[in-house]
Design an enzyme around this catalytic site. Structure first.
Site, PDB file in Angstrom:
ATOM      1  N   ASP A 400      -4.579   9.555  15.091  1.00  0.00           N
ATOM      2  CA  ASP A 400      -5.348  10.601  14.427  1.00  0.00           C
ATOM      3  C   ASP A 400      -6.773  10.742  14.933  1.00  0.00           C
ATOM      4  O   ASP A 400      -7.353  11.829  14.840  1.00  0.00           O
ATOM      5  CB  ASP A 400      -5.355  10.355  12.914  1.00  0.00           C
ATOM      6  N   ALA A 401      -7.372   9.677  15.449  1.00  0.00           N
ATOM      7  CA  ALA A 401      -8.728   9.793  15.997  1.00  0.00           C
ATOM      8  C   ALA A 401      -8.695  10.397  17.389  1.00  0.00           C
ATOM      9  O   ALA A 401      -9.421  11.341  17.694  1.00  0.00           O
ATOM     10  CB  ALA A 401      -9.419   8.429  16.014  1.00  0.00           C
ATOM     11  N   ASP A 404      -6.753  14.089  17.319  1.00  0.00           N
ATOM     12  CA  ASP A 404      -7.296  15.148  16.472  1.00  0.00           C
ATOM     13  C   ASP A 404      -8.800  15.033  16.243  1.00  0.00           C
ATOM     14  O   ASP A 404      -9.498  16.032  16.216  1.00  0.00           O
ATOM     15  CB  ASP A 404      -6.579  15.143  15.114  1.00  0.00           C
ATOM     16  N   GLY A 407     -13.907  12.794  12.827  1.00  0.00           N
ATOM     17  CA  GLY A 407     -15.132  13.494  12.467  1.00  0.00           C
ATOM     18  C   GLY A 407     -14.961  15.002  12.432  1.00  0.00           C
ATOM     19  O   GLY A 407     -15.468  15.681  11.532  1.00  0.00           O
ATOM     20  N   ASN A 483      -1.199  16.448   6.758  1.00  0.00           N
ATOM     21  CA  ASN A 483      -0.825  16.197   5.369  1.00  0.00           C
ATOM     22  C   ASN A 483      -1.633  15.092   4.707  1.00  0.00           C
ATOM     23  O   ASN A 483      -1.722  15.016   3.481  1.00  0.00           O
ATOM     24  CB  ASN A 483       0.661  15.825   5.285  1.00  0.00           C
ATOM     25  N   TYR A 484      -2.221  14.198   5.510  1.00  0.00           N
ATOM     26  CA  TYR A 484      -2.894  13.023   4.946  1.00  0.00           C
ATOM     27  C   TYR A 484      -4.398  13.231   4.825  1.00  0.00           C
ATOM     28  O   TYR A 484      -5.028  13.886   5.658  1.00  0.00           O
ATOM     29  CB  TYR A 484      -2.647  11.794   5.827  1.00  0.00           C
ATOM     30  N   GLU A 485      -4.973  12.623   3.791  1.00  0.00           N
ATOM     31  CA  GLU A 485      -6.424  12.496   3.641  1.00  0.00           C
ATOM     32  C   GLU A 485      -6.807  11.034   3.827  1.00  0.00           C
ATOM     33  O   GLU A 485      -6.099  10.137   3.331  1.00  0.00           O
ATOM     34  CB  GLU A 485      -6.877  12.951   2.252  1.00  0.00           C
ATOM     35  N   TYR A 486      -7.916  10.831   4.514  1.00  0.00           N
ATOM     36  CA  TYR A 486      -8.438   9.475   4.714  1.00  0.00           C
ATOM     37  C   TYR A 486      -9.894   9.438   4.259  1.00  0.00           C
ATOM     38  O   TYR A 486     -10.708  10.261   4.690  1.00  0.00           O
ATOM     39  CB  TYR A 486      -8.357   9.060   6.185  1.00  0.00           C
ATOM     40  N   HIS A 536       0.207   2.448   8.703  1.00  0.00           N
ATOM     41  CA  HIS A 536      -1.109   2.944   9.137  1.00  0.00           C
ATOM     42  C   HIS A 536      -1.902   1.771   9.696  1.00  0.00           C
ATOM     43  O   HIS A 536      -2.132   0.781   8.990  1.00  0.00           O
ATOM     44  CB  HIS A 536      -1.876   3.557   7.963  1.00  0.00           C
TER      45      HIS A 536
END
Length: 627
Positions: A400-401, A404, A407, A483-486, A536
């Site tokens: 994800d970093a 995508d 930040g 779909n995910y929030e971090y 994760h």
């Protein structure tokens, strides 16, 4: 609830001196830091054009620079960097093909940071630099800041890295001019840069307008293409067909049930059995196959999560108000991106890839003064592998970093913030795909929290008790990747502890089931719907500097394990155990796993080192366990 929305990111950074004196710049510095210098007289300023030595022996610049070397790039600096790169394009065709993926700061050498903290920026800490015979030689200004740009050429499918020196930057609102200088430009072969939100939207439109895809949707009873959700996922690298010589995506598909339901959970209705490969460079469908007709899961009666509009359910009404107030304001102090709280001080940074960065962490330890702890703390990557071998879940393995950007996908906390009390917000500036600067307002949240009990003791003889409550300072931001929030949080405590925390929320990436079907590699959570098992992994980079001055190398990583003493003369009662310390002398040797059976942990001792730690969470059912 008291909320203060303040702007901390300056509109621009000038690499020339401004009209603020160093003494004025230090007006908000906590008294626990080095004492602020006295204001010089007019005669002193005239006699010393470049530097000023105050009575207390601290030499600072006559005119403070507005940007600390570790400050994030301002909107003006980003604009200058992009304009400089564009102007360096060989032809109009090359310039028009440029797409700007990332623009962030080139982090300065540690001695430059020390010089800035010692003589250019409050609280002015000359002790950071080594003593020299005859006193230090102080330059009139710091080296120019530099920007690093990741540029994708949409026509040639090439990725390049540019370094631009920001020679002079003025805000356009002041009628100034912009100037930058290209230091280097390097084409990086066989790579693809992170995908952009513009590409995601274009990919969704291309797929939804593809006639074979529309026919496949009609077979599943979907006529309204506005209800269809197309989530582009990077193709990964399962075979040579996925080689990074092409910019590829393999989307996942979902379908909402109602067009008038803006917060509907479309992820609860996955559309499976369709394979699509998209060329993201040219925005065309390369491959399409309708492999298997899997019925859509039934509509979820609780699919709308808008407050007060939940369909099929009732919002809770028995929760009484809970107010967090700080009538005297916060205990922290902010000067630009420099934070002071209790005995801690540090700087806040932000990048498109990593998001929040904590710089120059130090602790004021009584008579020992300022004790450095870390030069840099951040989360640099995370990966989410899925354990279901069935199509399409076997290829779900998100970085994800890197793919995508944590930040770039951060939230504006104006749209919902989990912080309470007196809050200090920081904005973040980014480039969009076409090189315009965008600002995420209220991107980073700084606030204090009550954290329960810090210490307590009751004397059984007297019955008297003492208790101390714990207060912590929290710096955080939240991002959404599909779909995910971090939520990423850095907590600073009064007992000298620093804690990193990641909160996972949002919505699971789900799969559809045939009637009566179950899956070994997931958990059925609703009729026709299951959650594939996945994990994760969060990679934290910690550049430690415990009791080190810049350039010194006196830290080392030490592994601690609990050991049981063998029976014998040192353990005649068979009860002995102890903590064994073992220095890890190389990166290869430091590739270690957690071991709760031996209470394994790692400490930094006073040899400059960086730690890369892997935090783990396993997701099953509707939640997560173990971080």
């Amino acid at each position: 609830m008291a909320t203060v929305e303040e702007k901390t990111t300056p509109p621009c950074c000038s690499l020339q001196n401004n009209n603020k004196s160093a003494a004025a710049a230090s007006s908000t510095v906590d008294s626990r830091s080095d004492p602020p210098p006295k204001s010089p007289s007019a005669k002193e300023i005239k006699d010393r054009k470049k530097t000023i030595s105050f009575d207390i022996g601290i030499t600072v610049m006559a005119k403070a620079q507005t940007c600390h070397p570790l400050d994030p790039l301002s909107a003006a600096e980003i604009s200058v960097a992009i304009a400089t790169v564009r102007a360096a394009g060989a032809t109009p065709e090359v310039r028009d093909s440029m797409r700007f993926i990332e623009v962030d700061m080139v982090e300065p050498e540690k001695h430059v940071v020390a010089l800035a903290d010692a003589y250019f920026f409050p609280p002015f800490q000359p002790s950071l630099l080594p003593r020299t015979k005859g006193g230090p030689v102080i330059p009139s200004k710091l080296p120019p800041r530099k920007a690093r740009l990741v540029v994708y050429n949409k026509k040639s499918n090439e990725t390049s890295i540019w370094i631009v020196e920001l020679t002079e930057v003025h805000a356009t609102t002041r009628g100034g001019h912009h100037r930058g200088k290209v230091i280097s430009s390097t084409i990086v072969p066989d790579v693809q840069p992170p995908m952009d939100a513009v590409e995601y939207a274009e990919c969704e439109a291309v797929v939804k307008n593809y006639p074979p895809f529309q026919e496949a949707m009609k077979k599943r009873g979907i006529e309204d293409m506005d209800l269809v959700m197309v989530d582009p996922w990077c193709a990964g690298y399962d075979s040579e067909a996925d080689a990074p010589s092409r910019r590829l995506a393999k989307p996942l598909f979902f379908c909402r049930t109602e067009s008038d339901c803006p917060m509907e959970n479309g992820y609860a209705r996955p559309v499976e059995g369709i394979h699509v490969l998209v060329d993201m460079q040219n925005m065309v469908v390369l491959e399409f196959e309708d492999r298997k007709l899997v019925p859509l899961p039934p509509a979820d009666p609780l699919r709308n999560y808008t407050s007060g509009e939940t369909r099929g359910g009732v919002d809770r009404s028995d929760v009484k108000p809970l107010q967090i107030i700080q009538p005297d304001g916060p205990s922290f102090r902010v000067n630009g991106h420099f934070i002071q709280w209790q005995k801690w001080n540090f700087r806040i940074g932000f990048t498109p890839r990593e998001g929040l960065i904590i710089y120059s962490v130090a602790y004021i330890d009584g008579s020992r003064g300022r004790r450095p702890v870390a030069h840099r703390l951040s989360f640099v990557e995370m990966v989410v592998p899925y354990g279901d071998p069935n199509d399409p879940h076997y290829r779900k393995n998100a970085f994800d970093a890197g793919e995508d950007g944590l930040g770039k996908n951060a939230h504006s906390l104006k749209k919902g913030c989990d912080c309470l009390g007196y809050i200090k917000y920081f904005d973040a500036h980014f480039t969009n795909f076409y090189g315009s600067v965008e600002t995420i307002e209220n991107c980073v949240c700084l606030h204090e929290e009550d954290h329960g009990m810090l210490w307590k003791h009751q004397d059984w003889r007297t019955g008297l008790a003492e208790v101390r409550r714990s207060r912590r300072l929290t710096v955080s931001f939240i991002c959404t990747v599909a779909n995910y929030e971090y939520g990423f949080y850095w907590h600073f405590y009064q007992d000298g502890k620093i804690e990193a925390e990641v909160k996972l929320t949002g919505i699971l990436s789900l799969g559809a089931l045939q009637q009566g079907e179950t899956r070994k590699y997931g958990t059925t959570i609703a009729p026709g719907l299951y959650a594939p098992v996945h994990q994760h992994f969060f990679v934290a980079r910690m550049d430690m500097a415990v009791d080190c001055k810049p350039g010194e190398a006196f830290n080392q990583v030490v592994e601690v394990n609990v050991k049981i003493e063998e029976p014998g003369k040192n353990n005649v009662h068979n009860n002995a155990f102890y903590a064994e310390e073992k220095p890890l002398k190389s990166e290869l040797e430091a590739m270690r796993d957690c071991d709760p059976l031996s209470a394994r942990h790692w400490i930094g001792q006073s040899v400059n080192f960086q730690i890369w730690l892997l935090f783990y969470a396993s997701s099953v059912l509707l939640g997560t366990r173990g971080v």
